[in-house]
Design a protein around this motif. Structure first.
Motif, PDB file in Angstrom:
ATOM      1  N   SER A  19       0.820  -1.215   0.000  1.00  0.00           N
ATOM      2  CA  SER A  19       0.000   0.000   0.000  1.00  0.00           C
ATOM      3  C   SER A  19       0.854   1.265   0.000  1.00  0.00           C
ATOM      4  CB  SER A  19      -0.966  -0.017   1.184  1.00  0.00           C
ATOM      5  OG  SER A  19      -0.281  -0.001   2.434  1.00  0.00           O
ATOM      6  N   LEU A  20       1.405   1.648   1.140  1.00  0.00           N
ATOM      7  CA  LEU A  20       2.093   2.943   1.201  1.00  0.00           C
ATOM      8  C   LEU A  20       3.258   3.008   0.216  1.00  0.00           C
ATOM      9  CD1 LEU A  20       2.117   3.945   4.983  1.00  0.00           C
ATOM     10  CD2 LEU A  20       0.446   4.409   3.214  1.00  0.00           C
ATOM     11  N   VAL A  21       4.043   1.934   0.155  1.00  0.00           N
ATOM     12  CA  VAL A  21       5.198   1.942  -0.749  1.00  0.00           C
ATOM     13  C   VAL A  21       4.764   1.550  -2.169  1.00  0.00           C
ATOM     14  CG1 VAL A  21       7.438   0.868  -1.218  1.00  0.00           C
ATOM     15  CG2 VAL A  21       6.823   1.519   1.123  1.00  0.00           C
ATOM     16  N   SER A  31      -1.624  13.354  13.450  1.00  0.00           N
ATOM     17  CA  SER A  31      -2.899  13.454  12.724  1.00  0.00           C
ATOM     18  C   SER A  31      -2.841  14.584  11.711  1.00  0.00           C
ATOM     19  CB  SER A  31      -4.046  13.706  13.712  1.00  0.00           C
ATOM     20  OG  SER A  31      -4.257  12.557  14.503  1.00  0.00           O
ATOM     21  N   ASP A  32      -2.184  15.698  12.094  1.00  0.00           N
ATOM     22  CA  ASP A  32      -2.027  16.827  11.160  1.00  0.00           C
ATOM     23  C   ASP A  32      -0.769  16.589  10.329  1.00  0.00           C
ATOM     24  OD1 ASP A  32      -2.124  19.194   9.833  1.00  0.00           O
ATOM     25  OD2 ASP A  32      -1.822  20.479  11.591  1.00  0.00           O
ATOM     26  N   ALA A  33      -0.885  15.637   9.420  1.00  0.00           N
ATOM     27  CA  ALA A  33       0.296  15.188   8.668  1.00  0.00           C
ATOM     28  C   ALA A  33       0.926  16.316   7.847  1.00  0.00           C
ATOM     29  CB  ALA A  33      -0.088  14.014   7.764  1.00  0.00           C
ATOM     30  N   MET A  41      -1.628  10.473   0.766  1.00  0.00           N
ATOM     31  CA  MET A  41      -3.043  10.331   1.171  1.00  0.00           C
ATOM     32  C   MET A  41      -3.716   9.235   0.355  1.00  0.00           C
ATOM     33  SD  MET A  41      -4.011  12.193   3.641  1.00  0.00           S
ATOM     34  CE  MET A  41      -2.509  12.359   4.558  1.00  0.00           C
ATOM     35  N   ARG A  42      -3.409   9.222  -0.924  1.00  0.00           N
ATOM     36  CA  ARG A  42      -3.985   8.201  -1.813  1.00  0.00           C
ATOM     37  C   ARG A  42      -3.462   6.801  -1.380  1.00  0.00           C
ATOM     38  NH1 ARG A  42      -6.961   5.125  -5.188  1.00  0.00           N
ATOM     39  NH2 ARG A  42      -5.508   3.775  -6.265  1.00  0.00           N
ATOM     40  N   ALA A  43      -2.160   6.741  -1.069  1.00  0.00           N
ATOM     41  CA  ALA A  43      -1.582   5.461  -0.630  1.00  0.00           C
ATOM     42  C   ALA A  43      -2.176   5.038   0.715  1.00  0.00           C
ATOM     43  CB  ALA A  43      -0.057   5.581  -0.544  1.00  0.00           C
ATOM     44  N   GLU A  71     -10.424   8.509  15.052  1.00  0.00           N
ATOM     45  CA  GLU A  71     -11.081   9.816  15.113  1.00  0.00           C
ATOM     46  C   GLU A  71     -10.854  10.568  13.791  1.00  0.00           C
ATOM     47  OE1 GLU A  71      -9.160   8.489  17.525  1.00  0.00           O
ATOM     48  OE2 GLU A  71     -10.794   8.074  18.908  1.00  0.00           O
ATOM     49  N   ILE A  72      -9.608  10.539  13.292  1.00  0.00           N
ATOM     50  CA  ILE A  72      -9.320  11.179  11.988  1.00  0.00           C
ATOM     51  C   ILE A  72     -10.108  10.476  10.882  1.00  0.00           C
ATOM     52  CG2 ILE A  72      -7.506  11.322  10.188  1.00  0.00           C
ATOM     53  CD1 ILE A  72      -7.384  13.653  12.133  1.00  0.00           C
ATOM     54  N   ASN A  73     -10.186   9.174  10.941  1.00  0.00           N
ATOM     55  CA  ASN A  73     -10.937   8.451   9.904  1.00  0.00           C
ATOM     56  C   ASN A  73     -12.434   8.780   9.956  1.00  0.00           C
ATOM     57  OD1 ASN A  73      -9.382   6.532   8.032  1.00  0.00           O
ATOM     58  ND2 ASN A  73      -8.318   6.352   9.985  1.00  0.00           N
ATOM     59  N   GLY A 131       3.576  15.283  -3.100  1.00  0.00           N
ATOM     60  CA  GLY A 131       3.724  14.133  -2.204  1.00  0.00           C
ATOM     61  C   GLY A 131       2.606  13.942  -1.195  1.00  0.00           C
ATOM     62  N   PHE A 132       2.007  15.066  -0.750  1.00  0.00           N
ATOM     63  CA  PHE A 132       0.948  14.918   0.258  1.00  0.00           C
ATOM     64  C   PHE A 132      -0.240  14.163  -0.336  1.00  0.00           C
ATOM     65  CE2 PHE A 132      -2.704  16.190   2.847  1.00  0.00           C
ATOM     66  CZ  PHE A 132      -2.227  15.871   4.102  1.00  0.00           C
ATOM     67  N   LYS A 133      -0.617  14.540  -1.557  1.00  0.00           N
ATOM     68  CA  LYS A 133      -1.763  13.848  -2.187  1.00  0.00           C
ATOM     69  C   LYS A 133      -1.409  12.393  -2.471  1.00  0.00           C
ATOM     70  CE  LYS A 133      -3.544  17.950  -4.333  1.00  0.00           C
ATOM     71  NZ  LYS A 133      -3.950  18.622  -5.557  1.00  0.00           N
TER      72      LYS A 133
HETATM   73  N1  COS Z   1      -6.498  10.998  -2.041  1.00  0.00           N
HETATM   74  C1  COS Z   1      -6.070  11.979  -2.875  1.00  0.00           C
HETATM   75  N2  COS Z   1      -5.949  13.273  -2.495  1.00  0.00           N
HETATM   76  C2  COS Z   1      -6.279  13.571  -1.224  1.00  0.00           C
HETATM   77  C3  COS Z   1      -6.726  12.603  -0.324  1.00  0.00           C
HETATM   78  C4  COS Z   1      -6.837  11.282  -0.774  1.00  0.00           C
HETATM   79  N3  COS Z   1      -7.266  10.316   0.041  1.00  0.00           N
HETATM   80  N4  COS Z   1      -6.970  13.187   0.871  1.00  0.00           N
HETATM   81  C5  COS Z   1      -6.698  14.503   0.706  1.00  0.00           C
HETATM   82  N5  COS Z   1      -6.286  14.720  -0.567  1.00  0.00           N
HETATM   83  C6  COS Z   1      -5.922  16.012  -1.144  1.00  0.00           C
HETATM   84  C7  COS Z   1      -7.089  16.990  -1.046  1.00  0.00           C
HETATM   85  O1  COS Z   1      -7.936  16.878  -2.168  1.00  0.00           O
HETATM   86  C8  COS Z   1      -6.368  18.321  -1.023  1.00  0.00           C
HETATM   87  O2  COS Z   1      -5.993  18.660  -2.340  1.00  0.00           O
HETATM   88  P1  COS Z   1      -6.214  20.159  -2.940  1.00  0.00           P
HETATM   89  O3  COS Z   1      -5.172  21.024  -2.306  1.00  0.00           O
HETATM   90  O4  COS Z   1      -6.010  20.000  -4.412  1.00  0.00           O
HETATM   91  O5  COS Z   1      -7.597  20.577  -2.576  1.00  0.00           O
HETATM   92  C9  COS Z   1      -5.088  18.005  -0.257  1.00  0.00           C
HETATM   93  O6  COS Z   1      -4.871  16.599  -0.378  1.00  0.00           O
HETATM   94  C10 COS Z   1      -5.173  18.354   1.202  1.00  0.00           C
HETATM   95  O7  COS Z   1      -6.311  17.712   1.745  1.00  0.00           O
HETATM   96  P2  COS Z   1      -6.974  18.200   3.098  1.00  0.00           P
HETATM   97  O8  COS Z   1      -7.226  19.664   3.026  1.00  0.00           O
HETATM   98  O9  COS Z   1      -8.105  17.301   3.394  1.00  0.00           O
HETATM   99  O10 COS Z   1      -5.750  17.957   4.116  1.00  0.00           O
HETATM  100  P3  COS Z   1      -5.623  18.166   5.669  1.00  0.00           P
HETATM  101  O11 COS Z   1      -4.324  18.817   5.955  1.00  0.00           O
HETATM  102  O12 COS Z   1      -6.870  18.783   6.216  1.00  0.00           O
HETATM  103  O13 COS Z   1      -5.482  16.660   6.215  1.00  0.00           O
HETATM  104  C11 COS Z   1      -6.246  14.528   7.004  1.00  0.00           C
HETATM  105  C12 COS Z   1      -6.424  15.695   6.030  1.00  0.00           C
HETATM  106  C13 COS Z   1      -6.469  14.955   8.443  1.00  0.00           C
HETATM  107  C14 COS Z   1      -7.292  13.518   6.588  1.00  0.00           C
HETATM  108  C15 COS Z   1      -4.812  13.956   6.832  1.00  0.00           C
HETATM  109  O14 COS Z   1      -3.848  14.828   7.351  1.00  0.00           O
HETATM  110  C16 COS Z   1      -4.679  12.605   7.486  1.00  0.00           C
HETATM  111  O15 COS Z   1      -5.068  11.591   6.918  1.00  0.00           O
HETATM  112  N6  COS Z   1      -4.074  12.561   8.706  1.00  0.00           N
HETATM  113  C17 COS Z   1      -3.732  11.319   9.340  1.00  0.00           C
HETATM  114  C18 COS Z   1      -2.350  10.926   8.954  1.00  0.00           C
HETATM  115  C19 COS Z   1      -2.162   9.469   9.056  1.00  0.00           C
HETATM  116  O16 COS Z   1      -2.989   8.676   8.647  1.00  0.00           O
HETATM  117  N7  COS Z   1      -1.028   9.091   9.604  1.00  0.00           N
HETATM  118  C20 COS Z   1      -0.727   7.710   9.790  1.00  0.00           C
HETATM  119  C21 COS Z   1       0.484   7.398   9.052  1.00  0.00           C
HETATM  120  S1  COS Z   1       0.818   5.709   9.087  1.00  0.00           S
HETATM  121  S2  COS Z   1       2.481   5.786   8.028  1.00  0.00           S
END
Ligand code: COS
Length: 383
Positions: free
Chosen positions: A94-96, A134-136, A240-242, A371-373, A235-237
């Motif tokens: 998944s992530l990788v 949570s605020d990645a 998130m997708r991964a 909670e984030i989910n 990279g953030f998107k």
């Molecule tokens: N797939 C694709 N793109 C995504 C996405 C996803 N699942 N989730 C968010 N994005 C995109 C959004 O569309 C947005 O893009 P635009 O700038 O074009 O509008 C961008 O990413 C930022 O999204 P958002 O505003 O929702 O980001 P936030 O900073 O509010 O963060 C959460 C959203 C809280 C959901 C995210 O930070 C998160 O998942 N935190 C938990 C981290 C985590 O799971 N850590 C565990 C790691 S285990 S290695």
């Protein structure tokens, strides 16, 4: 054709294959590794040899080319016995796997993805920081340009498998924009032998000492700029997708852990006698077992639904968050009740249910807290 078990023949055969692997290769080694606090490095090769490592990775890149339904089956069945190998498979696919497969360049797929799944390499992702959980998007690790190199500085925590990894992805800021816009994924092959990259410590965890969770220091780590995965600043998107895929893996772990605890509880309730009868004949126990069975099946169906949506090519942020949250909450409830059904034996380390309970707690927290989910789910309700 769908069989009475709800599995197509190919998935039923695959499930039997994973179960055989678990019986022969995993079950016999769990206890010793847990007792010694040893990460099961040798198992990764065996998973690969059995076709259970790069499950969803195309064959041209060393994987098995199977669907996410198969991924869900494998992660569930492995977790039913021991979560650690399930976590390794889940993270690598998944992530990788998703990051490289969907967003990497063809060279990165040929060089990195193929090597990971041909050589059964252990992988890791360095995302979380002390102040950015949570605020990645609040991450502070930087990767600044120096000629045609990137110089990475920062501190990470909860880098799973870090100190045993052969390939690592670090999430870092490559620009000044702030927020999520200047975040990039950077591949680091052979991270054990990179100057300035230090696995500071293995964080002691509730789950036990066999799990590897590192604190990592990046102090002037130099990599070629071509190591940026896909487009710089996206990279953030990508992550998130991964994570959407990773959350289906976490959901499958929850289902497997809960099923394992339920299996043990059924056996125990049948064998253990008090007041001259098996304790399953007491409603206080039998209703617990009935609730476990309902909830485990509901969690499984939600996870299958998320995996099938991914197989259909849909964005699965909502489905994955629903499956992850529900299944891992079920895992916590079921394992807690499993300890209760076992009474004092459940509280001891002589029976597996206390380990299942420790494993379940982590699943409610990693891959995004529940909670984030829940926040992700509710955001999607208003789209
Ligand atoms: N797939 C694709 N793109 C995504 C996405 C996803 N699942 N989730 C968010 N994005 C995109 C959004 O569309 C947005 O893009 P635009 O700038 O074009 O509008 C961008 O990413 C930022 O999204 P958002 O505003 O929702 O980001 P936030 O900073 O509010 O963060 C959460 C959203 C809280 C959901 C995210 O930070 C998160 O998942 N935190 C938990 C981290 C985590 O799971 N850590 C565990 C790691 S285990 S290695």
């Amino acid at each position: 054709m769908i069989t009475h078990t709800g599995l197509e023949p190919r998935h039923r055969e695959f499930r039997e294959h994973v179960q055989t692997f678990c019986d022969e290769q995993v079950r016999p080694v769990v206890e010793e590794h847990e007792r010694k606090g040893q990460f099961p490095l040798g198992l990764i090769n065996e998973l690969g040899d059995a076709g259970l490592y790069g499950i969803t990775i195309p064959e041209e890149y060393g994987g098995e080319g199977l669907d996410y339904r198969s991924f869900q089956i494998a992660v569930e069945e492995l977790s039913r016995v021991w979560k650690i190998p399930a976590g390794v498979v889940s993270l690598s696919c998944s992530l990788v796997g998703t990051s490289l497969l969907e967003f990497g360049t063809e060279e990165q797929r040929e060089e990195w993805l193929k090597e990971i799944f041909t050589e059964n390499l252990v992988t890791a992702v360095s995302l979380t920081e002390p102040q950015a959980g949570s605020d990645a998007a609040a991450l502070e690790t930087t990767a600044r340009r120096d000629g045609d190199e990137l110089v990475i500085d920062g501190q990470k925590v909860w880098t799973s498998h870090g100190e045993v990894a052969d390939f690592l992805i670090v999430v870092a800021r490559t620009g000044e924009g702030g927020g999520h816009h200047d975040v990039s994924l950077i591949g680091i092959p052979d991270p054990q032998n990179v100057d300035g990259l230090e696995f500071v410590r293995d964080i002691p965890c509730m789950e036990g000492d066999a799990v590897v969770e590192n604190e990592v220091k990046y102090d002037g780590v130099r990599v070629p700029e071509e190591n940026i995965i896909g487009e710089e600043g996206s990279g953030f998107k990508y992550i998130m997708r991964a994570l959407d895929v990773g959350r289906i893996g976490a959901a499958a772990q929850g289902v497997g852990i809960a099923q394992g605890a339920m299996d043990a509880s059924i056996d125990f309730a049948d064998e253990r006698e008090q007041f001259d009868k098996p304790i399953r004949e007491f409603q206080g126990v039998s209703f617990k077992l009935a609730d476990m069975a309902m909830n485990v099946q509901a969690a499984r169906l939600l996870t299958i639904w998320a995996a099938q949506n991914l197989d259909a090519g849909n964005r699965v942020s909502k489905q994955a968050a629903m499956a992850k949250t529900f299944a891992t909450d079920v895992a916590m409830d079921v394992t807690t009740e499993a300890v209760q059904v076992h009474g004092s034996r459940g509280y001891s380390k002589d029976y597996p249910v206390e380990r299942f309970m420790r494993e379940a707690k982590g699943t409610q927290i990693y891959e995004g807290t529940n909670e984030i989910n829940r926040q992700v789910i509710s955001n999607h309700l208003f789209e």
